[in-house]
Design an enzyme around this catalytic site. Structure first.
Site, PDB file in Angstrom:
ATOM      1  N   ASP A  73       0.857  -1.195   0.000  1.00  0.00           N
ATOM      2  CA  ASP A  73       0.000   0.000   0.000  1.00  0.00           C
ATOM      3  C   ASP A  73       0.888   1.239   0.000  1.00  0.00           C
ATOM      4  O   ASP A  73       2.037   1.199   0.460  1.00  0.00           O
ATOM      5  CB  ASP A  73      -0.904   0.021   1.235  1.00  0.00           C
ATOM      6  CG  ASP A  73      -2.171   0.853   1.004  1.00  0.00           C
ATOM      7  OD1 ASP A  73      -3.239   0.253   0.747  1.00  0.00           O
ATOM      8  OD2 ASP A  73      -2.081   2.094   1.078  1.00  0.00           O
ATOM      9  N   VAL A 115       2.020   2.329  -6.491  1.00  0.00           N
ATOM     10  CA  VAL A 115       1.947   1.515  -7.715  1.00  0.00           C
ATOM     11  C   VAL A 115       2.377   2.277  -8.963  1.00  0.00           C
ATOM     12  O   VAL A 115       2.658   1.666  -9.997  1.00  0.00           O
ATOM     13  CB  VAL A 115       0.534   0.909  -7.921  1.00  0.00           C
ATOM     14  CG1 VAL A 115       0.197  -0.103  -6.842  1.00  0.00           C
ATOM     15  CG2 VAL A 115      -0.536   1.986  -8.030  1.00  0.00           C
ATOM     16  N   TYR A 206     -13.218   8.442 -13.526  1.00  0.00           N
ATOM     17  CA  TYR A 206     -13.181   7.103 -12.909  1.00  0.00           C
ATOM     18  C   TYR A 206     -13.727   6.064 -13.887  1.00  0.00           C
ATOM     19  O   TYR A 206     -13.146   4.990 -14.055  1.00  0.00           O
ATOM     20  CB  TYR A 206     -13.992   7.117 -11.610  1.00  0.00           C
ATOM     21  CG  TYR A 206     -13.956   5.807 -10.854  1.00  0.00           C
ATOM     22  CD1 TYR A 206     -12.798   5.389 -10.188  1.00  0.00           C
ATOM     23  CD2 TYR A 206     -15.075   4.980 -10.787  1.00  0.00           C
ATOM     24  CE1 TYR A 206     -12.759   4.184  -9.493  1.00  0.00           C
ATOM     25  CE2 TYR A 206     -15.056   3.783 -10.092  1.00  0.00           C
ATOM     26  CZ  TYR A 206     -13.896   3.384  -9.448  1.00  0.00           C
ATOM     27  OH  TYR A 206     -13.859   2.193  -8.752  1.00  0.00           O
ATOM     28  N   LYS A 210     -11.732   2.788 -15.403  1.00  0.00           N
ATOM     29  CA  LYS A 210     -12.154   1.403 -15.156  1.00  0.00           C
ATOM     30  C   LYS A 210     -12.499   0.674 -16.456  1.00  0.00           C
ATOM     31  O   LYS A 210     -12.282  -0.530 -16.568  1.00  0.00           O
ATOM     32  CB  LYS A 210     -13.314   1.370 -14.151  1.00  0.00           C
ATOM     33  CG  LYS A 210     -12.877   1.769 -12.737  1.00  0.00           C
ATOM     34  CD  LYS A 210     -11.766   0.846 -12.212  1.00  0.00           C
ATOM     35  CE  LYS A 210     -11.254   1.218 -10.848  1.00  0.00           C
ATOM     36  NZ  LYS A 210     -10.204   0.323 -10.339  1.00  0.00           N
TER      37      LYS A 210
HETATM   38  N1  LIG Z   1     -15.674   0.207  -2.985  1.00  0.00           N
HETATM   39  C1  LIG Z   1     -16.391   0.203  -4.102  1.00  0.00           C
HETATM   40  O1  LIG Z   1     -17.598   0.469  -4.082  1.00  0.00           O
HETATM   41  C2  LIG Z   1     -15.723  -0.181  -5.390  1.00  0.00           C
HETATM   42  C3  LIG Z   1     -16.550  -0.546  -6.460  1.00  0.00           C
HETATM   43  C4  LIG Z   1     -15.963  -0.928  -7.658  1.00  0.00           C
HETATM   44  C5  LIG Z   1     -14.595  -0.988  -7.780  1.00  0.00           C
HETATM   45  N2  LIG Z   1     -13.783  -0.626  -6.721  1.00  0.00           N
HETATM   46  C6  LIG Z   1     -12.338  -0.740  -6.926  1.00  0.00           C
HETATM   47  O2  LIG Z   1     -11.802  -1.638  -5.970  1.00  0.00           O
HETATM   48  C7  LIG Z   1     -10.452  -1.268  -5.646  1.00  0.00           C
HETATM   49  C8  LIG Z   1     -10.307  -1.132  -4.145  1.00  0.00           C
HETATM   50  O3  LIG Z   1     -11.253  -0.175  -3.710  1.00  0.00           O
HETATM   51  P1  LIG Z   1     -11.629   0.068  -2.178  1.00  0.00           P
HETATM   52  O4  LIG Z   1     -13.055   0.386  -2.175  1.00  0.00           O
HETATM   53  O5  LIG Z   1     -11.084  -1.009  -1.332  1.00  0.00           O
HETATM   54  O6  LIG Z   1     -10.814   1.461  -1.956  1.00  0.00           O
HETATM   55  P2  LIG Z   1     -10.190   2.117  -0.648  1.00  0.00           P
HETATM   56  O7  LIG Z   1      -9.967   3.555  -0.947  1.00  0.00           O
HETATM   57  O8  LIG Z   1     -11.012   1.783   0.525  1.00  0.00           O
HETATM   58  O9  LIG Z   1      -8.777   1.367  -0.536  1.00  0.00           O
HETATM   59  C9  LIG Z   1      -7.837   1.521  -1.577  1.00  0.00           C
HETATM   60  C10 LIG Z   1      -6.449   1.274  -1.046  1.00  0.00           C
HETATM   61  O10 LIG Z   1      -5.523   1.487  -2.128  1.00  0.00           O
HETATM   62  C11 LIG Z   1      -4.427   2.251  -1.654  1.00  0.00           C
HETATM   63  N3  LIG Z   1      -3.824   3.004  -2.765  1.00  0.00           N
HETATM   64  C12 LIG Z   1      -4.391   4.005  -3.474  1.00  0.00           C
HETATM   65  N4  LIG Z   1      -3.521   4.491  -4.358  1.00  0.00           N
HETATM   66  C13 LIG Z   1      -2.370   3.784  -4.225  1.00  0.00           C
HETATM   67  C14 LIG Z   1      -1.120   3.823  -4.879  1.00  0.00           C
HETATM   68  N5  LIG Z   1      -0.853   4.722  -5.831  1.00  0.00           N
HETATM   69  N6  LIG Z   1      -0.172   2.923  -4.521  1.00  0.00           N
HETATM   70  C15 LIG Z   1      -0.418   2.016  -3.550  1.00  0.00           C
HETATM   71  N7  LIG Z   1      -1.598   1.948  -2.872  1.00  0.00           N
HETATM   72  C16 LIG Z   1      -2.555   2.829  -3.219  1.00  0.00           C
HETATM   73  C17 LIG Z   1      -5.025   3.171  -0.609  1.00  0.00           C
HETATM   74  O11 LIG Z   1      -4.042   3.680   0.285  1.00  0.00           O
HETATM   75  C18 LIG Z   1      -6.052   2.272   0.067  1.00  0.00           C
HETATM   76  O12 LIG Z   1      -5.520   1.584   1.165  1.00  0.00           O
HETATM   77  C19 LIG Z   1     -10.181   0.033  -6.407  1.00  0.00           C
HETATM   78  O13 LIG Z   1      -9.479  -0.251  -7.591  1.00  0.00           O
HETATM   79  C20 LIG Z   1     -11.587   0.543  -6.710  1.00  0.00           C
HETATM   80  O14 LIG Z   1     -11.588   1.393  -7.831  1.00  0.00           O
HETATM   81  C21 LIG Z   1     -14.325  -0.230  -5.533  1.00  0.00           C
END
Ligand SMILES: NC(=O)c1ccc[n+]([C@@H]2O[C@H](COP(=O)([O-])OP(=O)(O)OC[C@H]3O[C@@H](n4cnc5c(N)ncnc54)[C@H](O)[C@@H]3O)[C@@H](O)[C@H]2O)c1
Length: 312
Positions: A73, A115, A206, A210
């Site tokens: 992370d 990342v 976004y 995606k």
């Molecule tokens: N939660 C939703 O409703 C939802 C729905 C569809 C897709 N997603 C996708 O699922 C994935 C995870 O989402 P989530 O809801 O757990 O998000 P979140 O924000 O709760 O957690 C994301 C994590 O990624 C880390 N992160 C962000 N940018 C980073 C980087 N450049 N390098 C390393 N770490 C990094 C953050 O620090 C965080 O801990 C994402 O790709 C998101 O787009 C989420």
């Protein structure tokens, strides 16, 4: 953090267990049971965005299934706050994910990296292979949203930040791990897309990012298929992680939760509201496991049945 078992050591320990079971006359049955209950035994998974949300839940579920974990992370709440308008995961949240894995009897190595940074991702893979002897599974999960995501909300810099995490960051993650993936006999890449990468979702940047990772997944599946690397995506609807709260300009928790739950229920075919991250992680873990032996280039939708309303 416990990293004192080599990959070969664990695999041979598994073989020794099998031999002991055979000596007791229960070898085949217990080996079968072990495979069914802990299908990721002996596997090493690199999960990005592991400090919270889907990344954390996936780590815990994978630990239960026997995988050893490299949990990566950015672990810096303020890293992009000015551009995206909300806090990312913190170092203490990443450490808590490690503790939750250890509470399941699992092993996890915490890695702080962005990342977007190629060198840092190469170093992360080096750390994981040094600790565990390889990487079999990559979950490219790290992603961001922006709190204002309409036409007119973007400066070139903001647009670049969003794309460089959500698209370039995914490619970077996979590319960094190619060598150990090619050496693995169980190579899986699971990329987090979204419902917003399957249909219009009222967001501009976004949604583009995606859709891009859905396309990236298909092209990687083609390019890496000959190496036996299965590449698939998981596309969740709105789930109860911090991200969607911030996307809508709210703080996690009530009262926003009830409103989001009601909105989501209106879109669901199943009688479900805001998705439980555990239900999403179950599909990520499935995509990373033996179930996808003959599956690559596919998206698994996890959206309480919304797929029934569209052509995808
Ligand atoms: N939660 C939703 O409703 C939802 C729905 C569809 C897709 N997603 C996708 O699922 C994935 C995870 O989402 P989530 O809801 O757990 O998000 P979140 O924000 O709760 O957690 C994301 C994590 O990624 C880390 N992160 C962000 N940018 C980073 C980087 N450049 N390098 C390393 N770490 C990094 C953050 O620090 C965080 O801990 C994402 O790709 C998101 O787009 C989420």
């Amino acid at each position: 953090m416990t990293v004192n078992h080599t990959r070969r050591g664990v695999l041979s320990a598994g073989a020794a267990l099998g031999a002991a079971g055979a000596a007791l006359g229960t070898g085949a049955a217990s080996a079968r049971r072990q495979t069914v209950e802990r299908p990721l035994e002996g596997r090493v998974a690199l999960i990005t965005g592991a400090a919270r949300g889907f990344g954390r839940e996936t780590a815990v579920q994978m630990a239960r299934q026997g995988a050893r974990l490299a949990l990566l992370d950015i672990a810096d709440a303020d890293a992009m706050r000015d551009e995206i308008g909300y806090p990312l995961g913190s170092r203490s949240e990443l450490d808590e994910t490690v503790s939750l894995v250890e509470a399941e009897g699992g092993e996890a190595l915490a890695i702080v990296a962005d990342v977007r940074d190629r060198d840092a991702m190469a170093d992360a893979v080096t750390q994981a292979t040094a600790a565990y002897g390889g990487v079999d599974i990559v979950v490219a999960n790290a992603g961001i949203v922006v709190s204002q995501d309409g036409l007119g909300d973007y400066t070139p810099e903001r647009w670049h930040t969003l794309m460089s995490v959500n698209v370039y960051g995914v490619m970077n993650t996979v590319e960094a791990a190619l060598e150990p993936l090619r050496a693995s006999d169980h190579a899986r890449v699971v990329i987090l897309s979204s419902r917003a990468g399957r249909a219009g979702a009222g967001v501009v940047g976004y949604g583009v990012s995606k859709w891009a990772v859905t396309g990236l997944m298909k092209n990687l599946a083609q390019q890496l298929g000959a190496d036996g690397i299965r590449v698939n995506a998981v596309a969740p609807g709105m789930a109860d992680t911090p991200m969607p709260y911030y996307m809508l300009g709210n703080e996690p928790g009530e009262p926003a939760r009830s409103q989001m739950d009601e909105d989501q229920r209106g879109r669901s075919v199943l009688p479900m509201g805001l998705l439980d991250p555990a239900d999403v992680a179950r599909v990520i873990v499935m995509a990373a496991g033996p179930a996808t032996e003959a599956v690559s280039g596919t998206t698994f939708d996890v959206n309480a049945g919304s797929s029934a309303n569209s052509l995808d």
